[in-house]
Design an enzyme around this catalytic site. Structure first.
Site, PDB file in Angstrom:
ATOM      1  N   HIS A  47       6.634  -0.124  -0.972  1.00 24.19           N
ATOM      2  CA  HIS A  47       7.584   0.915  -0.576  1.00 24.19           C
ATOM      3  C   HIS A  47       6.856   2.121   0.025  1.00 24.19           C
ATOM      4  O   HIS A  47       5.634   2.229  -0.048  1.00 24.19           O
ATOM      5  CB  HIS A  47       8.383   1.366  -1.799  1.00 24.19           C
ATOM      6  CG  HIS A  47       7.516   1.937  -2.878  1.00 24.19           C
ATOM      7  ND1 HIS A  47       6.830   1.139  -3.756  1.00 24.19           N
ATOM      8  CD2 HIS A  47       7.176   3.220  -3.186  1.00 24.19           C
ATOM      9  CE1 HIS A  47       6.127   1.901  -4.586  1.00 24.19           C
ATOM     10  NE2 HIS A  47       6.314   3.172  -4.251  1.00 24.19           N
ATOM     11  N   THR A  50       4.954   4.859   5.206  1.00 20.42           N
ATOM     12  CA  THR A  50       3.860   4.491   6.127  1.00 20.42           C
ATOM     13  C   THR A  50       2.699   3.765   5.455  1.00 20.42           C
ATOM     14  O   THR A  50       2.479   3.883   4.249  1.00 20.42           O
ATOM     15  CB  THR A  50       3.272   5.753   6.794  1.00 20.42           C
ATOM     16  OG1 THR A  50       2.823   6.644   5.773  1.00 20.42           O
ATOM     17  CG2 THR A  50       4.263   6.445   7.692  1.00 20.42           C
ATOM     18  N   ARG A  51       1.950   3.027   6.275  1.00 23.56           N
ATOM     19  CA  ARG A  51       0.685   2.400   5.894  1.00 23.56           C
ATOM     20  C   ARG A  51      -0.262   2.478   7.095  1.00 23.56           C
ATOM     21  O   ARG A  51       0.200   2.561   8.233  1.00 23.56           O
ATOM     22  CB  ARG A  51       0.882   0.903   5.557  1.00 23.56           C
ATOM     23  CG  ARG A  51       1.687   0.609   4.307  1.00 23.56           C
ATOM     24  CD  ARG A  51       0.944   1.009   3.044  1.00 23.56           C
ATOM     25  NE  ARG A  51       1.640   0.570   1.832  1.00 23.56           N
ATOM     26  CZ  ARG A  51       2.630   1.223   1.242  1.00 23.56           C
ATOM     27  NH1 ARG A  51       3.086   2.344   1.736  1.00 23.56           N
ATOM     28  NH2 ARG A  51       3.171   0.752   0.132  1.00 23.56           N
ATOM     29  N   LYS A 269      -0.506  13.074   4.304  1.00 18.44           N
ATOM     30  CA  LYS A 269      -0.743  12.204   3.134  1.00 18.44           C
ATOM     31  C   LYS A 269      -2.246  11.948   3.007  1.00 18.44           C
ATOM     32  O   LYS A 269      -2.853  11.408   3.937  1.00 18.44           O
ATOM     33  CB  LYS A 269       0.021  10.883   3.324  1.00 18.44           C
ATOM     34  CG  LYS A 269      -0.224   9.875   2.225  1.00 18.44           C
ATOM     35  CD  LYS A 269       0.928   8.899   2.053  1.00 18.44           C
ATOM     36  CE  LYS A 269       0.887   7.713   2.980  1.00 18.44           C
ATOM     37  NZ  LYS A 269       1.991   6.772   2.705  1.00 18.44           N
ATOM     38  N   HIS A 273      -8.587   6.139  -2.978  1.00 20.89           N
ATOM     39  CA  HIS A 273      -8.390   4.689  -2.872  1.00 20.89           C
ATOM     40  C   HIS A 273      -8.669   4.000  -4.221  1.00 20.89           C
ATOM     41  O   HIS A 273      -9.387   3.008  -4.301  1.00 20.89           O
ATOM     42  CB  HIS A 273      -9.295   4.146  -1.753  1.00 20.89           C
ATOM     43  CG  HIS A 273      -9.150   2.672  -1.516  1.00 20.89           C
ATOM     44  ND1 HIS A 273      -7.944   2.032  -1.448  1.00 20.89           N
ATOM     45  CD2 HIS A 273     -10.084   1.699  -1.334  1.00 20.89           C
ATOM     46  CE1 HIS A 273      -8.139   0.742  -1.246  1.00 20.89           C
ATOM     47  NE2 HIS A 273      -9.428   0.514  -1.175  1.00 20.89           N
ATOM     48  N   CYS A 316       2.695   4.534  -6.622  1.00 23.82           N
ATOM     49  CA  CYS A 316       2.650   3.184  -6.058  1.00 23.82           C
ATOM     50  C   CYS A 316       1.643   2.412  -6.904  1.00 23.82           C
ATOM     51  O   CYS A 316       1.028   2.995  -7.805  1.00 23.82           O
ATOM     52  CB  CYS A 316       2.206   3.275  -4.601  1.00 23.82           C
ATOM     53  SG  CYS A 316       2.437   1.768  -3.631  1.00 23.82           S
ATOM     54  N   LYS A 349      -1.043  -4.266   6.177  1.00 22.23           N
ATOM     55  CA  LYS A 349      -1.255  -4.544   7.604  1.00 22.23           C
ATOM     56  C   LYS A 349      -1.344  -6.039   7.905  1.00 22.23           C
ATOM     57  O   LYS A 349      -1.099  -6.478   9.010  1.00 22.23           O
ATOM     58  CB  LYS A 349      -2.530  -3.832   8.101  1.00 22.23           C
ATOM     59  CG  LYS A 349      -3.802  -4.361   7.461  1.00 22.23           C
ATOM     60  CD  LYS A 349      -5.057  -3.583   7.853  1.00 22.23           C
ATOM     61  CE  LYS A 349      -5.256  -2.350   7.051  1.00 22.23           C
ATOM     62  NZ  LYS A 349      -5.394  -2.540   5.575  1.00 22.23           N
TER      63      LYS A 349
HETATM   64  C1  LIG Z   1      -0.308   4.071  -2.224  1.00 22.77           C
HETATM   65  C2  LIG Z   1      -0.618   2.812  -1.456  1.00 22.77           C
HETATM   66  C3  LIG Z   1      -1.140   2.910  -0.177  1.00 22.77           C
HETATM   67  C4  LIG Z   1      -1.471   1.761   0.531  1.00 22.77           C
HETATM   68  N1  LIG Z   1      -1.938   1.901   1.804  1.00 22.77           N
HETATM   69  C5  LIG Z   1      -2.162   0.794   2.539  1.00 22.77           C
HETATM   70  C6  LIG Z   1      -2.507   0.935   3.901  1.00 22.77           C
HETATM   71  O1  LIG Z   1      -2.622   2.051   4.417  1.00 22.77           O
HETATM   72  N2  LIG Z   1      -2.686  -0.197   4.624  1.00 22.77           N
HETATM   73  C7  LIG Z   1      -2.557  -1.432   4.093  1.00 22.77           C
HETATM   74  O2  LIG Z   1      -2.738  -2.406   4.815  1.00 22.77           O
HETATM   75  N3  LIG Z   1      -2.193  -1.593   2.802  1.00 22.77           N
HETATM   76  C8  LIG Z   1      -1.991  -0.510   2.020  1.00 22.77           C
HETATM   77  N4  LIG Z   1      -1.595  -0.624   0.722  1.00 22.77           N
HETATM   78  C9  LIG Z   1      -1.519  -1.958   0.123  1.00 22.77           C
HETATM   79  C10 LIG Z   1      -0.228  -2.677   0.387  1.00 22.77           C
HETATM   80  O3  LIG Z   1       0.861  -1.794   0.389  1.00 22.77           O
HETATM   81  C11 LIG Z   1      -0.082  -3.785  -0.653  1.00 22.77           C
HETATM   82  O4  LIG Z   1      -1.238  -4.613  -0.557  1.00 22.77           O
HETATM   83  C12 LIG Z   1       1.143  -4.636  -0.427  1.00 22.77           C
HETATM   84  O5  LIG Z   1       2.290  -3.821  -0.332  1.00 22.77           O
HETATM   85  C13 LIG Z   1       1.305  -5.635  -1.560  1.00 22.77           C
HETATM   86  O6  LIG Z   1       2.527  -6.315  -1.370  1.00 22.77           O
HETATM   87  P1  LIG Z   1       3.034  -7.478  -2.320  1.00 22.77           P
HETATM   88  O7  LIG Z   1       4.149  -8.121  -1.593  1.00 22.77           O
HETATM   89  O8  LIG Z   1       1.877  -8.294  -2.770  1.00 22.77           O
HETATM   90  O9  LIG Z   1       3.544  -6.719  -3.649  1.00 22.77           O
HETATM   91  P2  LIG Z   1       4.879  -5.912  -3.953  1.00 22.77           P
HETATM   92  O10 LIG Z   1       5.247  -5.049  -2.836  1.00 22.77           O
HETATM   93  O11 LIG Z   1       4.696  -5.261  -5.274  1.00 22.77           O
HETATM   94  O12 LIG Z   1       5.977  -7.041  -4.069  1.00 22.77           O
HETATM   95  C14 LIG Z   1       6.105  -7.859  -5.200  1.00 22.77           C
HETATM   96  C15 LIG Z   1       7.561  -7.999  -5.519  1.00 22.77           C
HETATM   97  O13 LIG Z   1       7.723  -8.987  -6.505  1.00 22.77           O
HETATM   98  C16 LIG Z   1       8.805  -8.599  -7.308  1.00 22.77           C
HETATM   99  N5  LIG Z   1       8.740  -9.299  -8.581  1.00 22.77           N
HETATM  100  C17 LIG Z   1       7.749  -9.206  -9.503  1.00 22.77           C
HETATM  101  N6  LIG Z   1       8.063  -9.938 -10.605  1.00 22.77           N
HETATM  102  C18 LIG Z   1       9.255 -10.516 -10.362  1.00 22.77           C
HETATM  103  C19 LIG Z   1      10.095 -11.366 -11.136  1.00 22.77           C
HETATM  104  N7  LIG Z   1       9.782 -11.761 -12.372  1.00 22.77           N
HETATM  105  N8  LIG Z   1      11.249 -11.773 -10.583  1.00 22.77           N
HETATM  106  C20 LIG Z   1      11.593 -11.394  -9.318  1.00 22.77           C
HETATM  107  N9  LIG Z   1      10.845 -10.555  -8.575  1.00 22.77           N
HETATM  108  C21 LIG Z   1       9.682 -10.127  -9.083  1.00 22.77           C
HETATM  109  C22 LIG Z   1       8.575  -7.107  -7.446  1.00 22.77           C
HETATM  110  O14 LIG Z   1       9.715  -6.423  -7.921  1.00 22.77           O
HETATM  111  C23 LIG Z   1       8.170  -6.724  -6.052  1.00 22.77           C
HETATM  112  O15 LIG Z   1       9.274  -6.361  -5.253  1.00 22.77           O
HETATM  113  C24 LIG Z   1      -1.267   0.494  -0.037  1.00 22.77           C
HETATM  114  C25 LIG Z   1      -0.730   0.387  -1.332  1.00 22.77           C
HETATM  115  C26 LIG Z   1      -0.400   1.528  -2.028  1.00 22.77           C
HETATM  116  C27 LIG Z   1       0.152   1.398  -3.427  1.00 22.77           C
HETATM  117  O1  LIG Z   2      -5.831  -0.540   4.015  1.00 22.29           O
HETATM  118  C1  LIG Z   2      -5.940   0.561   4.534  1.00 22.29           C
HETATM  119  O2  LIG Z   2      -6.209   0.673   5.718  1.00 22.29           O
HETATM  120  C2  LIG Z   2      -5.738   1.804   3.691  1.00 22.29           C
HETATM  121  C3  LIG Z   2      -6.717   2.840   4.018  1.00 22.29           C
HETATM  122  C4  LIG Z   2      -7.994   2.622   3.349  1.00 22.29           C
HETATM  123  C5  LIG Z   2      -7.822   2.409   1.917  1.00 22.29           C
HETATM  124  C6  LIG Z   2      -6.732   1.560   1.594  1.00 22.29           C
HETATM  125  N1  LIG Z   2      -5.731   1.414   2.352  1.00 22.29           N
END
Ligand SMILES: Cc1cc2nc3c(=O)[nH]c(=O)nc-3n(C[C@H](O)[C@H](O)[C@H](O)COP(=O)(O)OP(=O)(O)OC[C@H]3O[C@@H](n4cnc5c(N)ncnc54)[C@H](O)[C@@H]3O)c2cc1C
Ligand SMILES: O=C(O)[C@@H]1CCCC=N1
Length: 387
Positions: A47, A50-51, A269, A273, A316, A349
């Site tokens: 959520h 931006t990323r 922002k 990390h 997050c 990304k």
């Molecule tokens: C603050 C922050 C900044 C970031 N910045 C960057 C960035 O700049 N660039 C970049 O490339 N990446 C960035 N990332 C990393 C990136 O956002 C994550 O790697 C990515 O969103 C992970 O996605 P996911 O689908 O694995 O997990 P999630 O988004 O957590 O999705 C998992 C989903 O599974 C659901 N779920 C879990 N258990 C169950 C269940 N039992 N039943 C049904 N549903 C379930 C959850 O509710 C959730 O919706 C950042 C992350 C954070 C926290």
């Molecule tokens: O993945 C990214 O680019 C961002 C910025 C560097 C640290 C983690 N997320």
């Protein structure tokens, strides 16, 4: 209770589950995407507005995956007629005698990625209002930029549904029975499919426990901090201020990164990390703010145009592997269960390419990239199998 049959079940509608479901639907696979919370939600990792998107990595394999991934982002923007990416460039700063900065620079050079190195004397001309730490060097990854995260999830989930995919949100998965047909039980239904993809973010190990597998994953709560510009516009996206990564010396361990002011007027922002260990169901009970002290010191010395007290702090979660590389693999015992996990704070990304790869794995196809760096067996002694 309803019972329904599908070609594939995907658990978790974050960025990776949503892109995986979309790829499956494009291949005409009858697919259901299960999500525990009512969508959209802010309780996982995908959520926020931006990323960062970048090709600047130490490892060739990430840089090379991003080449195709950019094309997939552009295709998606075209298909949905929506803007998901904005180019800003990424300023990378780090110790010239460290490991990471020279490694990133040579990966970009080796892969002929458009970049610009900034000598100390020209740094302030190009990047006003930032102080480059003594002994640090700087370069700019020219095609890097910002991805609109919440908008991406909505876009991909809408396209998935237009292709006939089914989303059931507000349904928590409470049991998985592996087999040639996998049975998944939620709080309000039972679903059966030939294959299952688990993309549960911070809850990966909770889901995997139903299959007898545990991975060495650590869940961290991240304080997402926004800092006020002393003069509005100083660090604004419209003024072409770039995203940045400040690499710290290896012994300091964790980097700092930031995005130009864009989401909230006048606020930039900037985050640490890393974060503090948490139970994903108890995220808000983790109130450690030691990272904010580090950020305040950094902002005071390097971003003099920002007020060094956060104006907004959001939450997050990262799900981190010991080597900070992803898990993209088939389950070691049940090959029709596929796992996408441990994205270690840098996975967003890669959403389009991870979705393509997890789809390929779930369909028994040869994956488009060498997945050796992402296989579960690299953990060997670390992953405990109860089977
Ligand atoms: C603050 C922050 C900044 C970031 N910045 C960057 C960035 O700049 N660039 C970049 O490339 N990446 C960035 N990332 C990393 C990136 O956002 C994550 O790697 C990515 O969103 C992970 O996605 P996911 O689908 O694995 O997990 P999630 O988004 O957590 O999705 C998992 C989903 O599974 C659901 N779920 C879990 N258990 C169950 C269940 N039992 N039943 C049904 N549903 C379930 C959850 O509710 C959730 O919706 C950042 C992350 C954070 C926290
Ligand atoms: O993945 C990214 O680019 C961002 C910025 C560097 C640290 C983690 N997320």
């Amino acid at each position: 209770m309803s019972s329904q049959d599908y070609d594939c079940i995907v658990i978790g509608a974050g960025v990776h589950g949503s892109f995986t479901a979309y790829n499956l639907a494009k291949k005409n696979r009858r697919t259901i995407l299960l999500e525990q919370f009512v969508l959209p939600h802010s309780r996982g990792s995908s959520h926020g507005q931006t990323r960062v998107i970048r090709k600047a990595y130490e490892q060739d394999y990430y840089t090379q995956m991003m080449e195709e991934c950019y094309q997939l982002w552009f295709q998606l923007e075209k298909e949905a007629n929506v803007k998901l990416y904005r180019r800003t460039g990424l300023l990378v700063m780090g110790p010239e005698r460290g490991v990471s900065f020279p490694a990133i620079k040579s990966t970009l050079q080796r892969n002929k990625i458009p970049m610009m190195t900034l000598q100390r004397k020209e740094f302030s001309q190009h990047i006003p209002n930032v102080n480059l730490t003594p002994g640090h060097e700087a370069l700019v990854d020219m095609s890097a930029g910002v991805l609109y995260a919440d908008r991406t999830l909505k876009t991909v989930q809408d396209l998935f549904q237009k292709l006939g995919g089914v989303i059931k949100d507000g349904q928590k998965v409470i049991d998985i029975t592996p087999g040639s047909v996998v049975t998944v039980t939620t709080t309000s239904g039972v679903y059966r499919a030939k294959s299952l993809v688990i993309t549960a973010g911070p809850w990966a190990n909770t889901l995997l426990s139903y299959t007898g597998l545990q991975l060495p994953l650590q869940v961290l709560k991240i304080n997402v901090c926004y800092w006020r510009e002393k003069v509005p516009g100083f660090y604004n996206i419209q003024q072409h201020f770039p995203c940045f990564i400040q690499l710290e010396p290896e012994e300091a361990r964790n980097d700092i990164y930031g995005l130009p002011s864009n989401e909230y007027p006048g606020l930039m922002k900037i985050c640490y990390h890393s974060g503090f260990e948490t139970d994903p169901d108890e995220r808000d009970r983790q109130t450690d703010r030691g990272d904010i002290d580090i950020l305040q010191r950094y902002i005071t010395s390097c971003f003099p145009g920002l007020v060094p007290t956060p104006a907004i702090v959001e939450s997050c979660m990262y799900t981190v592997t010991p080597d900070h590389h992803f898990v993209l693999d088939n389950h070691p015992t049940h090959s029709n269960i596929v796992i996408g996990a441990g994205f270690s704070g840098h996975g967003f990304k890669f959403g389009p390419i991870v979705g393509k790869l997890l789809c390929e794995l779930s369909q028994g196809e040869v994956p488009s990239y060498d997945l050796a760096p992402f296989r579960i067996r690299r953990f060997q002694a670390l992953s405990k199998s109860a089977l």
